[in-house]
Design a protein around this motif. Structure first.
Motif: not given
Length: 337
Positions: A266-268, A282-283, A288-291, A315-318
């Protein structure tokens, strides 16, 4: 009165021999687990109720000592299959063996080897908790079972209710008694049909501690539950039923993709938006979040480089770990998780 009814039933029990199950003592070699590798063997079992096909060529096996999950939505056929295992319903075709004993042709030994916790609350309203367990022991020819009954009562938090009438118990306490009744003859195979439905957190935790102890001692456990986190935590192998058919039968690690190089991330992004080159990965997207799904985690560096080249910041990563609920929903929808 309750006392006179109990006296009549007690007298009847002394007079009427329990030949249907009592022919096999607790230490019977029929149930020695050592030479066994398959505790539960289900082959090509089908069952119809009029126009409804409840079970359609169901085949699976459970090894001795396994903690096995049987999952599926309401109406999938789980309880029907358990009824066939227990001899409460006769399959139209196929066979089921418990510890090597056919449930139809060698039914006495098969019943003795199996303990079932039913989904429904079934109890005798005229007995106390202890009397219910003593009477249940009698069905299996166990005359001196008090020590084991005391241990079950203690493990399931029923000691203080041992002399309470079944009618006076709460729903959760009655379910504890259902579990106790299934365990009273120490069966090598234990089937739990949604045992924690409608019970409190304390019982759920104490029940699983006790069941895990039994599993470590060599008992085979088959669990159906709608609490998928229970199955994910407890079970080694999982079968999924849908409309009476087995649609998945794998060990937990394989089902959850553990050991696979594939990863979901997951990326924001700021600003929102994904470079066109990454669209095939892309899932889904939410604001602003993409999986994204990567065939290999080694792709990650290239993905981040393309995001940066497109002028976006992460901005965020998981790294997203699959859980059983996601896999279950995907399989029921005919997709890969």
């Amino acid at each position: 009165s309750d006392r006179s009814i109990r006296a009549i039933l007690s007298s009847a029990r002394r007079v009427m021999p329990l030949t249907h199950l009592a022919d096999f003592p607790v230490n019977s070699p029929l149930f020695a687990a050592a030479p066994m590798t398959i505790a539960l063997d289900i082959q090509a079992v089908s069952k119809r109720f009029g126009a409804l096909t409840a079970l359609d060529q169901v085949s699976l096996s459970v090894e001795a000592g396994e903690f096995f999950a049987l999952l599926g939505p309401n109406g999938a056929g789980k309880t029907t299959l358990i009824s066939c295992m227990a001899g409460l319903s006769r399959p139209d075709s196929g066979h089921i063996r418990v510890m090597g004993h056919d449930v139809q042709h060698d039914y006495r030994a098969a019943r003795r080897a199996l303990g079932v916790v039913p989904q429904e609350l079934v109890f005798d309203p005229f007995f106390t908790v202890r009397e219910s367990l003593v009477f249940q022991s009698g069905y299996f020819g166990l005359k001196h079972n008090d020590n084991w009954i005391d241990e079950i009562l203690h493990k399931l938090g029923l000691t203080s209710k041992a002399n309470a009438n079944m009618r006076a118990l709460s729903g959760g306490m009655k379910r504890r008694v259902m579990v106790a009744q299934a365990l009273v003859h120490r069966p090598p195979v234990i089937v739990l049909d949604e045992p924690t439905a409608g019970v409190d957190v304390e019982l759920r935790q104490s029940l699983w501690v006790f069941i895990q102890e039994l599993n470590r001692a060599g008992h085979t456990i088959v669990l159906t539950t709608h609490y998928l986190e229970e199955a994910e935590t407890l079970c080694n192998r999982i079968a999924m039923l849908k409309a009476g058919r087995v649609i998945a039968l794998e060990d937990k690690a394989t089902l959850l993709g553990q050991g696979s190089a594939r990863r979901d991330i997951m990326l924001r992004l700021d600003p929102p938006g994904l470079p066109p080159a990454l669209e095939p990965l892309l899932l889904r997207r939410e604001g602003s979040k993409v999986w994204l799904r990567l065939a290999d985690i080694d792709q990650l560096g290239g993905v981040l480089a393309q995001v940066q080249a497109a002028g976006a910041r992460v901005r965020d990563f998981e790294v997203v770990e699959l859980d059983l609920e996601q896999v279950f929903v995907a399989r029921m929808q005919g997709k890969e998780a």
